[in-house]
Motif scaffolding. Structure first.
Motif, short mmCIF file in Angstrom:
data_model
loop_
_atom_site.label_atom_id
_atom_site.label_comp_id
_atom_site.label_asym_id
_atom_site.label_seq_id
_atom_site.Cartn_x
_atom_site.Cartn_y
_atom_site.Cartn_z
N TYR A 71 0.79 -1.24 0.00
CA TYR A 71 0.00 0.00 0.00
C TYR A 71 0.82 1.29 0.00
O TYR A 71 0.28 2.37 -0.10
N SER A 73 -16.99 -5.42 4.98
CA SER A 73 -16.16 -4.22 4.81
C SER A 73 -15.66 -3.68 6.15
O SER A 73 -15.72 -2.47 6.41
N CYS A 74 -15.17 -4.57 7.01
CA CYS A 74 -14.67 -4.14 8.32
C CYS A 74 -13.50 -3.17 8.13
O CYS A 74 -12.56 -3.46 7.39
N LYS A 75 -13.57 -2.03 8.80
CA LYS A 75 -12.63 -0.95 8.54
C LYS A 75 -11.18 -1.27 8.92
O LYS A 75 -10.26 -0.66 8.38
N TYR A 76 -10.99 -2.21 9.85
CA TYR A 76 -9.64 -2.51 10.31
C TYR A 76 -8.94 -3.56 9.45
O TYR A 76 -7.76 -3.86 9.64
N CYS A 77 -9.66 -4.14 8.49
CA CYS A 77 -9.16 -5.29 7.74
C CYS A 77 -8.81 -4.92 6.31
O CYS A 77 -9.56 -4.19 5.65
N LEU A 78 -7.70 -5.43 5.80
CA LEU A 78 -7.30 -5.13 4.43
C LEU A 78 -8.19 -5.79 3.40
O LEU A 78 -8.24 -5.36 2.25
N SER A 79 -8.90 -6.85 3.81
CA SER A 79 -9.79 -7.51 2.86
C SER A 79 -10.91 -6.58 2.39
O SER A 79 -11.49 -6.78 1.33
N SER A 80 -11.19 -5.55 3.20
CA SER A 80 -12.25 -4.60 2.83
C SER A 80 -11.86 -3.73 1.65
O SER A 80 -12.70 -3.06 1.05
N THR A 81 -10.56 -3.72 1.31
CA THR A 81 -10.10 -2.88 0.20
C THR A 81 -10.28 -3.57 -1.15
O THR A 81 -10.10 -2.95 -2.19
N SER A 111 -5.82 0.45 5.28
CA SER A 111 -7.12 0.18 5.88
C SER A 111 -7.92 1.46 6.08
O SER A 111 -7.36 2.55 6.29
N ARG A 165 -7.23 3.29 9.46
CA ARG A 165 -6.10 4.22 9.54
C ARG A 165 -6.51 5.59 8.99
O ARG A 165 -6.14 6.63 9.54
#
Length: 556
Positions: free
Chosen positions: A96, A187-195, A360, A363
């Motif tokens: 990132y 789409s949990c905000k702390y997780c990179l999978s949400s991107t 994330s 952040r």
């Protein structure tokens, strides 16, 4: 041309899936791709020596939050030994901010995003068969300037090559990682999978064939890295049904979303052999407002209902996760979350701390929630607008006690004795953590026996100590259930006579003839305490199987 695919794992027992993917995806190319795995507990000088000994043209590192700083130091040492060795970075920790990372670090290339196809093109480039300017997903440095040819589209999952081989002897004593899908529907905000939007799956028939490979090779634990394994009902039912009906001792670990489990899935799971599955459930918090703050639009009661249904099945090992430091969750709210989860009594309560990962959404929103976090990996929360640094430190003491005592599953009856003496479970673990701090146990290694003796000291120094003799009997039971039976620590009493032991051995001679057993005498009806949490003064004899901690025989 030789590339050393290097993994610095967090523990010896772990294995690295990424480097195996890269090697197998390029095994038809005319180059040497060598995998070397180490752990962050290895001396960096030893790893450096092993790398240089291989005489590689390129060293490729798989980077994560737990190893980035280690890899950075190792890279610097490699370059000081031999400037001609090129360094290739890949993994989530360089995806990132790849351009900035390469500008600031002593490396040559960075793979951004999924690595298989980019790495293959990179190998072709090193073989002189491809122009570096045509490689999507690769950052590269020329004359100290960093160039990028654009992002690479996500690949079709069916193109992935199964990364394990028959001759891979390293998988038998390690946790083996496997993925059947990439992406997450949430789409949990702390997780990179949400991107990354959408979920891609391997064909179910292929997954079953590959899981059969693990079972045939008697792998102990296969850990799925899928972010939400049960997000596709038909797929999860198919795979679970296959594993349930397989003849194997292999255990399979899945991350699931409990709230979306269906009655049909629960009915199927009820038929699973005990120990076949372990589920990791991301509760994170039981406060519904906080759940909404992180884009988890679910009610805790829905999660609890499904988790408790699985608890009743008594055949699935459950790990429930909590995260401290979430937006707008203060100390008291987190304390309630802990007590809510503890009340369910899953096999493990995993208490983690919010990590504000690069890329994330969390952040990006850090200022909104007054979050201060470490700028160094793993970017862990230091404080928020409603949770002070001192409170974070208190929670870390609780986390250490829960992990050592509750999650080991070796102190179950001792913990029951103490938890009932406090207003809430959290209060007990907090006070025990403060006792550890007072005694200096956090600053030195204490032995296995001391972990048991702590309870005697804690009880006599911090509580009334009125039932110390009964507590010691409970400690003795838990100790003998998981440790050597022929020896007891000095602070515990062994009161059985040789005559009593001889008589019991004669009465149970059939089992003594076939297995290794040990008999012990207790001054309380220990099994009544184990079953009902009730202390009754009565001599009781228990036979322990020295080879199987789960087999305990009550002498009538």
């Amino acid at each position: 041309m030789k590339i050393l695919l290097t993994a610095i794992n967090s523990k010896f027992i772990h294995s690295n899936l990424a480097v195996r993917y890269l090697k197998t995806f390029t095994e038809d190319l005319n180059y040497q791709g060598i995998i070397r795995e180490f752990s962050i507990n290895d001396k960096i000088e030893r790893i450096l020596e092993e790398i240089i000994k291989e005489k590689p043209d390129v060293v490729a590192f798989s980077t994560y939050i737990w190893n980035l700083e280690y890899v950075e130091r190792l890279t610097e040492l490699i370059k000081r030994v031999d400037r001609n060795i090129e360094i290739l970075f890949g993994g989530p920790e360089v995806t990132y901010d790849s351009k900035l990372f390469l500008e600031e670090h002593n490396g040559n290339y960075v793979i951004s995003g999924e690595g298989e196809k980019t790495y293959r093109d990179f190998v072709l480039f090193k073989l002189g068969e491809k122009d570096i300017k045509d490689i999507k997903g690769l950052y590269y440095k020329e004359n100290e300037k960093v160039f990028f040819n654009g992002e690479r589209p996500l690949m079709d999952m069916s193109e992935i090559v199964f990364p394990y081989k028959e001759n891979d002897n390293t998988i038998h004593d390690k946790i083996v990682y496997y993925e059947a899908s990439r992406g997450c529907p949430f789409s949990c905000k702390y997780c990179l999978s949400s991107t990354i939007h959408g979920v891609r799956f391997l064909p179910a028939d292929r997954v079953k064939k590959e899981l059969q490979f693990f079972m045939d090779n008697k792998v102990k634990l296969v850990k799925f890295v899928d972010r939400t394994f049960n997000c596709n009902h038909k797929f999860s039912m198919d795979i679970w049904s296959f594993l349930i009906n397989s003849d194997t001792n292999t255990r399979f670990h899945f991350e699931i979303s409990a709230d979306i489990l269906t009655e049909e899935e629960l009915k199927l799971l009820s038929t699973a052999p005990k120990g076949r599955f372990q589920f990791e459930v991301g509760v994170q918090t039981t406060d519904n407002k906080v759940l909404n703050n992180i884009n988890r639009f679910v009610n805790f009661n829905e999660i609890k209902e499904k988790v408790e249904e699985m608890m009743k099945l008594k055949n699935i090992h459950q790990h429930l996760d909590l995260i401290a430091g979430l937006p707008d969750e203060d100390y008291e709210t987190f304390k309630k979350s802990f007590n809510d989860v503890y009340e369910i009594r899953p096999e493990k309560v995993q208490l983690g701390f919010l990590k504000l990962l690069k890329g994330s959404l969390m952040r990006d929103e850090s200022e909104k929630w007054g979050m201060e976090y470490s700028p160094y990996p793993p970017y862990e929360i230091l404080r928020t607008s409603v949770l002070s640094y001192d409170e974070v430190i208190k929670l870390k003491k609780v986390e250490e006690m829960v992990d050592k005592y509750y999650n080991s599953e070796k102190f179950y009856n001792i913990l029951n004795f103490f938890v009932n003496m406090f207003e809430t479970p959290f209060d007990f673990y907090y006070e025990l953590g403060m006792f550890f701090e007072e005694k200096g146990y956090f600053n030195r290694n204490i032995g296995n026996v001391e972990y048991y003796k702590v309870f005697v000291d804690f009880y006599t120094e911090k509580l009334n100590g009125e039932h110390l003799s009964e507590l010691k009997e409970i400690i003795k039971f838990d100790y003998l259930s998981f440790n050597k039976k022929k020896w007891l620590p000095d602070f515990l009493n062994r009161t059985i006579t040789k005559e009593e032991e001889k008589n019991i051995m004669l009465e149970y001679k059939e089992i003594y003839a076939s297995k290794r057993y040990h008999v012990e005498k207790f001054s309380i009806d220990i099994m009544k305490y184990v079953k009902n949490n009730e202390i009754v003064q009565k001599d009781k004899y228990i036979i322990f199987n020295e080879e199987n901690s789960e087999e305990i025989i009550e002498v009538n």
